[in-house]
Design a protein around this motif. Structure first.
Motif, PDB file in Angstrom:
ATOM      1  N   ALA A   1       0.586  -1.281   0.088  1.00  0.00           N
ATOM      2  CA  ALA A   1       0.056   0.087   0.185  1.00  0.00           C
ATOM      3  C   ALA A   1       1.312   1.553   0.596  1.00  0.00           C
ATOM      4  O   ALA A   1       0.718   2.343  -0.812  1.00  0.00           O
ATOM      5  CB  ALA A   1      -1.103   0.005   1.561  1.00  0.00           C
ATOM      6  N   GLN A   2       2.280   1.435   0.843  1.00  0.00           N
ATOM      7  CA  GLN A   2       2.414   2.291   1.366  1.00  0.00           C
ATOM      8  C   GLN A   2       3.656   2.489  -0.410  1.00  0.00           C
ATOM      9  O   GLN A   2       3.605   3.673  -1.129  1.00  0.00           O
ATOM     10  CB  GLN A   2       3.834   2.286   1.479  1.00  0.00           C
ATOM     11  CG  GLN A   2       3.281   2.219   3.639  1.00  0.00           C
ATOM     12  CD  GLN A   2       4.372   1.846   3.816  1.00  0.00           C
ATOM     13  OE1 GLN A   2       5.553   1.483   3.489  1.00  0.00           O
ATOM     14  NE2 GLN A   2       4.676   1.970   5.708  1.00  0.00           N
ATOM     15  N   ARG A   3       4.105   1.196  -1.048  1.00  0.00           N
ATOM     16  CA  ARG A   3       4.902   1.485  -2.296  1.00  0.00           C
ATOM     17  C   ARG A   3       3.934   2.207  -3.663  1.00  0.00           C
ATOM     18  O   ARG A   3       3.864   3.139  -4.329  1.00  0.00           O
ATOM     19  CB  ARG A   3       5.058   0.647  -2.814  1.00  0.00           C
ATOM     20  CG  ARG A   3       6.348  -0.142  -2.207  1.00  0.00           C
ATOM     21  CD  ARG A   3       7.303   0.750  -2.308  1.00  0.00           C
ATOM     22  NE  ARG A   3       8.643   0.385  -1.224  1.00  0.00           N
ATOM     23  CZ  ARG A   3       9.006   1.351  -0.037  1.00  0.00           C
ATOM     24  NH1 ARG A   3       8.611   1.497   0.581  1.00  0.00           N
ATOM     25  NH2 ARG A   3      10.147   0.412   1.173  1.00  0.00           N
ATOM     26  N   LEU A   4       2.498   1.802  -3.497  1.00  0.00           N
ATOM     27  CA  LEU A   4       1.561   2.471  -4.502  1.00  0.00           C
ATOM     28  C   LEU A   4       1.312   3.837  -4.347  1.00  0.00           C
ATOM     29  O   LEU A   4       0.807   4.360  -5.299  1.00  0.00           O
ATOM     30  CB  LEU A   4       0.189   0.973  -4.422  1.00  0.00           C
ATOM     31  CG  LEU A   4       0.367  -0.181  -5.256  1.00  0.00           C
ATOM     32  CD1 LEU A   4      -1.098  -0.837  -4.181  1.00  0.00           C
ATOM     33  CD2 LEU A   4       0.583  -0.245  -6.520  1.00  0.00           C
ATOM     34  N   ARG A   5       1.363   4.405  -3.172  1.00  0.00           N
ATOM     35  CA  ARG A   5       0.936   5.224  -2.609  1.00  0.00           C
ATOM     36  C   ARG A   5       2.037   7.114  -3.069  1.00  0.00           C
ATOM     37  O   ARG A   5       2.191   7.650  -3.793  1.00  0.00           O
ATOM     38  CB  ARG A   5       0.331   5.302  -1.334  1.00  0.00           C
ATOM     39  CG  ARG A   5      -1.076   5.180  -1.119  1.00  0.00           C
ATOM     40  CD  ARG A   5      -1.283   5.649   0.435  1.00  0.00           C
ATOM     41  NE  ARG A   5       0.225   5.411   1.331  1.00  0.00           N
ATOM     42  CZ  ARG A   5      -0.607   4.741   2.539  1.00  0.00           C
ATOM     43  NH1 ARG A   5      -1.448   3.578   2.173  1.00  0.00           N
ATOM     44  NH2 ARG A   5       0.473   3.843   3.578  1.00  0.00           N
ATOM     45  N   ALA A   6       2.992   6.022  -2.555  1.00  0.00           N
ATOM     46  CA  ALA A   6       4.440   6.917  -3.438  1.00  0.00           C
ATOM     47  C   ALA A   6       4.253   6.653  -4.829  1.00  0.00           C
ATOM     48  O   ALA A   6       4.555   7.626  -5.448  1.00  0.00           O
ATOM     49  CB  ALA A   6       5.509   6.624  -2.902  1.00  0.00           C
ATOM     50  N   LEU A   7       4.130   5.493  -5.466  1.00  0.00           N
ATOM     51  CA  LEU A   7       3.863   5.424  -7.577  1.00  0.00           C
ATOM     52  C   LEU A   7       3.092   6.612  -7.692  1.00  0.00           C
ATOM     53  O   LEU A   7       3.171   7.385  -8.601  1.00  0.00           O
ATOM     54  CB  LEU A   7       3.710   4.114  -8.020  1.00  0.00           C
ATOM     55  CG  LEU A   7       4.941   3.776  -7.567  1.00  0.00           C
ATOM     56  CD1 LEU A   7       4.348   2.111  -7.841  1.00  0.00           C
ATOM     57  CD2 LEU A   7       5.598   3.445  -8.360  1.00  0.00           C
ATOM     58  N   GLU A   8       1.968   6.461  -7.011  1.00  0.00           N
ATOM     59  CA  GLU A   8       0.784   7.032  -7.079  1.00  0.00           C
ATOM     60  C   GLU A   8       1.139   8.976  -6.861  1.00  0.00           C
ATOM     61  O   GLU A   8       1.139   9.883  -8.313  1.00  0.00           O
ATOM     62  CB  GLU A   8      -1.059   6.824  -6.436  1.00  0.00           C
ATOM     63  CG  GLU A   8      -1.786   8.189  -6.953  1.00  0.00           C
ATOM     64  CD  GLU A   8      -3.094   7.267  -6.628  1.00  0.00           C
ATOM     65  OE1 GLU A   8      -3.887   7.840  -7.380  1.00  0.00           O
ATOM     66  OE2 GLU A   8      -2.501   6.596  -5.447  1.00  0.00           O
TER      67      GLU A   8
END
Length: 242
Positions: free
Chosen positions: A52-59
Motif C-alpha cells: 500500500a505504501q509503495r502504491l501511494r508513492a508511485l501514485e
C-alpha cells in the motif's frame, strides 16, 4: 523529502525506483495486474502494508493512477504515460540479469503457488482452448504446491481451492524444473524425458498444454549466457600451446 545526494537525474531515478519492491510492483502492473489483491498475489513475500505504501508513492510520483471503484469493489491501478515509459527500463534490467547473473533456482527461490500464478500471467490468450478446460497442477519438491488453472479462451484464472469439478488434465511436476522451463532455461520436452513432468489426460490436450504459455521473454539473454559459459569452459579445458 528528497534524499538524492546530488543534482542528477540518475540520483532522482534511484530515489523513486531504488528499493527492493518498487520495480517489482511496476512489473506486476506491466503484466496485467490491476487490483490490489492481484498485485499482491504476484508479490506474496511483500507485506500488504508495504505494498500500500509503495502504491501511494508511485501514485504521488505520477507513475500510476488509481481509478475510483464502484461501492464495495476495489480500485484499479494502471500505469500512466510516465509509468509506461519506464517499462523498457524494467525489462532491460531483467535482460541484463538473465544474461550476466541469473542462475538455476535455489530451494528458497522455489514457490509453487507463485509459479502457478506466473503460468497464468504468461498465458497467451489466442493459444488457449475455446472450450473450458480445468487443469490440476501438482508441484513437488521444494516449494511444493497445488492449485487449478481454469482455462477458457481468452482467459486463464488460478483457483487455490478444489473447484469440486472433474479436471480435464492433471500436471504433476517438479517445482524447480518448472521454474526453469517457464524462464526459458530448459525445453519442456526435456522435462518430459527426465520424468520431471507427468501429464495425465487426453493426448491432444496434453500436447497442447506447454504451447499455452510464453517462455521466451528472457530466452535470448539466457542463451547468450549459456554460450558464454560454454566458451569459457572450452577455453579453460583447452591444452596450453607453446
Amino acid at each position: 523529502m528528497p534524499i538524492h545526494s546530488d543534482y542528477c537525474p540518475i540520483a532522482l531515478g534511484v530515489e523513486v525506483l531504488g528499493d527492493r519492491w518498487t520495480p517489482l510492483v511496476i512489473r506486476e502492473l506491466m503484466v496485467g495486474a490491476e487490483g490490489f489483491n492481484e498485485i499482491h498475489r504476484g508479490l506474496p513475500r511483500m507485506s500488504r502494508t508495504l505494498l500500500a505504501q509503495r502504491l501511494r508513492a508511485l501514485e504521488r510520483h505520477g507513475l500510476i493512477s488509481r481509478a475510483p471503484a464502484e461501492r464495495g469493489r476495489p480500485g484499479r491501478y494502471t500505469l500512466t504515460e510516465s509509468g509506461r515509459s519506464i517499462t523498457p527500463i524494467i525489462w532491460a534490467l531483467g535482460q541484463w540479469a538473465a544474461e550476466w547473473i541469473f542462475d538455476d533456482p535455489e530451494d528458497e527461490d522455489c514457490d509453487g503457488l507463485s509459479l502457478i500464478w506466473r503460468l497464468h500471467q504468461n498465458a497467451v490468450a489466442e493459444r488457449l482452448p475455446f472450450q473450458r478446460t480445468l487443469v490440476h497442477m501438482i508441484l513437488t519438491g521444494p516449494g511444493a504446491a497445488e492449485a487449478w488453472l481454469d482455462v477458457e479462451q481468452p482467459a486463464m484464472t488460478v483457483c487455490r481451492d478444489d473447484p469440486r469439478q472433474d479436471t480435464h488434465l492433471t500436471v504433476t511436476a517438479n517445482a524447480r524444473q518448472m521454474h526453469r522451463w517457464l524462464l526459458g532455461r530448459v525445453p519442456y520436452r526435456a522435462l518430459l524425458d527426465t520424468g520431471h513432468v507427468e501429464v495425465h489426460g487426453p493426448a491432444p490436450l496434453a500436447r497442447a498444454f506447454p504451447t499455452w504459455f510464453d517462455t521466451t521473454s528472457f530466452a535470448a539473454s539466457l542463451e547468450r549466457a549459456e554460450r558464454r559459459r560454454a566458451q569459457a569452459a572450452t577455453a579453460t579445458a583447452a591444452p596450453a600451446t607453446v
